[in-house]
Scaffold this motif. Structure first.
Motif, PDB file in Angstrom:
ATOM      1  N   SER A 215       0.830  -1.207   0.000  1.00  0.00           N
ATOM      2  CA  SER A 215       0.000   0.000   0.000  1.00  0.00           C
ATOM      3  C   SER A 215       0.857   1.248   0.000  1.00  0.00           C
ATOM      4  O   SER A 215       2.043   1.211   0.373  1.00  0.00           O
ATOM      5  CB  SER A 215      -0.929   0.014   1.216  1.00  0.00           C
ATOM      6  OG  SER A 215      -1.854  -1.053   1.149  1.00  0.00           O
TER       7      SER A 215
ATOM      8  N   ALA B 169       1.194  -4.599   3.416  1.00  0.00           N
ATOM      9  CA  ALA B 169       0.003  -4.029   4.060  1.00  0.00           C
ATOM     10  C   ALA B 169      -1.171  -3.994   3.081  1.00  0.00           C
ATOM     11  O   ALA B 169      -1.047  -3.477   1.973  1.00  0.00           O
ATOM     12  CB  ALA B 169       0.301  -2.621   4.560  1.00  0.00           C
ATOM     13  N   SER B 170      -2.294  -4.539   3.503  1.00  0.00           N
ATOM     14  CA  SER B 170      -3.514  -4.481   2.699  1.00  0.00           C
ATOM     15  C   SER B 170      -4.137  -3.098   2.831  1.00  0.00           C
ATOM     16  O   SER B 170      -3.664  -2.256   3.602  1.00  0.00           O
ATOM     17  CB  SER B 170      -4.502  -5.551   3.179  1.00  0.00           C
ATOM     18  OG  SER B 170      -4.920  -5.257   4.506  1.00  0.00           O
TER      19      SER B 170
ATOM     20  N   VAL C 136      -5.131  -2.541   6.473  1.00  0.00           N
ATOM     21  CA  VAL C 136      -3.985  -2.221   7.330  1.00  0.00           C
ATOM     22  C   VAL C 136      -3.504  -0.801   7.043  1.00  0.00           C
ATOM     23  O   VAL C 136      -3.190  -0.033   7.964  1.00  0.00           O
ATOM     24  CB  VAL C 136      -2.848  -3.231   7.111  1.00  0.00           C
ATOM     25  CG1 VAL C 136      -1.583  -2.792   7.858  1.00  0.00           C
ATOM     26  CG2 VAL C 136      -3.259  -4.619   7.555  1.00  0.00           C
TER      27      VAL C 136
ATOM     28  N   ALA D  89      -5.607   1.719   8.788  1.00  0.00           N
ATOM     29  CA  ALA D  89      -5.301   1.798  10.211  1.00  0.00           C
ATOM     30  C   ALA D  89      -4.023   2.603  10.454  1.00  0.00           C
ATOM     31  O   ALA D  89      -3.947   3.417  11.383  1.00  0.00           O
ATOM     32  CB  ALA D  89      -5.166   0.399  10.791  1.00  0.00           C
ATOM     33  N   VAL D  90      -3.015   2.391   9.616  1.00  0.00           N
ATOM     34  CA  VAL D  90      -1.759   3.139   9.744  1.00  0.00           C
ATOM     35  C   VAL D  90      -2.006   4.621   9.472  1.00  0.00           C
ATOM     36  O   VAL D  90      -1.501   5.493  10.190  1.00  0.00           O
ATOM     37  CB  VAL D  90      -0.694   2.585   8.776  1.00  0.00           C
ATOM     38  CG1 VAL D  90       0.561   3.464   8.800  1.00  0.00           C
ATOM     39  CG2 VAL D  90      -0.336   1.155   9.135  1.00  0.00           C
TER      40      VAL D  90
ATOM     41  N   SER E 105      -3.866   0.867  -2.726  1.00  0.00           N
ATOM     42  CA  SER E 105      -3.327  -0.441  -2.341  1.00  0.00           C
ATOM     43  C   SER E 105      -3.479  -1.435  -3.479  1.00  0.00           C
ATOM     44  O   SER E 105      -4.427  -1.372  -4.265  1.00  0.00           O
ATOM     45  CB  SER E 105      -4.062  -0.956  -1.098  1.00  0.00           C
ATOM     46  OG  SER E 105      -3.651  -2.270  -0.778  1.00  0.00           O
TER      47      SER E 105
END
Length: 349
Positions: free
Chosen positions: A211, A268-269, A272, A275-276, A306
């Motif tokens: 991503s 990272a999907s 994810v 969230a980051v 992503s």
């Protein structure tokens, strides 16, 4: 055996890894010992000592040991730019009363040949020591000169290696500097784009997602116009520090534009990455920054793209999708995060 710190520079020249942060005395000693063994065998003497100074510290054994006494005598002779041969020291007025000649161990023969560096400076000597008289003929002198040349060549090779190592270090530094933003000290546009390409390729081979976060600091341009580049860049550096604290060590952060950053999140999907992004948003807006005694509330906008949504995409396309999402975030309320969706992207923009 321990070689003194004063001889470290010359010690380095005898090591294969010249230019390393520290010289290995044992490796140095092994190389020197080869020439000393050769000298003993060639001339049939009791000892051959190659010196670049401070022999007392190199031979730090008992003061009563034979080699320590021989080393002390050689050190007393010092260096000479010419070959010197003393067939019998008992007949040399200057040295006949020396304790090591007149008394134990009664050194009789000594020969000395200079060692020159690449600048033709005398940096050492080879000493031959024996306890019987020697007739040192012309052939012996030629052999002695040949041995000195071998040592000098080793020094030359070491100097070349040291020079090469220094050049290689400078080239590495230049390459690194070419990839760094000179103000923020992080990856610049070329470096972060290259990192994205490498991570996309690596993740595709491993069948893992990757991503990209495209982040804009909204106040940068206005701060730059009001206070100048120095103040605005200092502000940007503080914000970047907050972002760095929210990502993993192997995630790549780079300055993509004057007021925008890219963060590459390998493995990272889209979930994810969201969230980051939220963690970064909260870290950045959690407190104001002081700019010239003024408190400035930080405002950011983020776009996410992503490979979970855009599989098998090129780096350029992924950046373009993240940028479109970022532009959408800017058009909405401040401090917004927008994730690029394949079926909604054109509508959002």
């Amino acid at each position: 055996m321990v070689t003194s710190a004063a001889g470290v520079s010359r010690m380095d020249l005898f090591l294969d890894g010249a230019g390393s942060s520290s010289a290995d005395p044992n490796k140095y000693e092994a190389k020197i010992a080869r020439f000393e063994r050769l000298g003993i065998r060639l001339f049939g003497v009791a000892n051959c000592i190659v010196s670049f100074g401070n022999l007392r510290e190199r031979f730090n054994r008992s003061e009563q040991s034979m080699v320590s006494i021989e080393a002390a005598f050689c050190e007393m002779l010092g260096f000479s730019e010419e070959i010197r041969v003393f067939n019998n020291l008992n007949f040399e007025e200057e040295y006949a009363n020396h304790p090591s000649v007149k008394g134990e161990p009664q050194i009789v023969f000594c020969a000395q040949h200079p060692i020159f560096d690449t600048d033709n400076q005398c940096v050492g000597s080879i000493y031959l020591i024996d306890y019987v008289e020697h007739a040192f003929d012309d052939e012996s002198r030629l052999l002695f000169a040949d041995l000195a040349v071998m040592v000098e060549r080793e020094l030359t090779i070491g100097a070349v290696k040291a020079h090469y190592a220094e050049l290689a270090k400078q080239i590495r530094n230049l390459k690194r500097d070419a990839l760094l933003d000179p103000v923020l000290g992080m990856w610049n546009r070329a470096a972060i784009t290259r990192s994205l390409g490498l991570e996309l390729e690596r993740c595709q081979k491993a069948e893992k997602p990757a991503s990209l976060l495209y982040i804009s600091i909204n106040q940068y341009q206005s701060l730059k116009e009001q206070f100048g580049s120095s103040v605005s860049d200092a502000f940007l550096l503080k914000v970047a520090s907050r972002m760095r604290s929210c990502i993993r060590p192997f995630d790549a952060l780079g300055r993509f534009e004057s007021d925008a950053f890219l963060i590459v999140l390998p493995g990272a999907s889209n979930l994810v990455a969201s969230a980051v992004a939220e963690r970064i948003r909260l870290a950045v807006i959690s407190r104001a920054e002081m700019v010239n005694d003024d408190s400035v509330e930080i405002e950011i906008s983020m776009g996410i793209a992503s490979t979970s949504v855009f599989p098998n995409v090129t780096p350029e396309v992924l950046v373009a999708n993240a940028e479109k999402a970022l532009l959408t975030a800017k058009r909405l309320e401040r401090n917004r995060i927008v994730q690029a969706e394949a079926d909604q992207l054109d509508i959002l923009l």
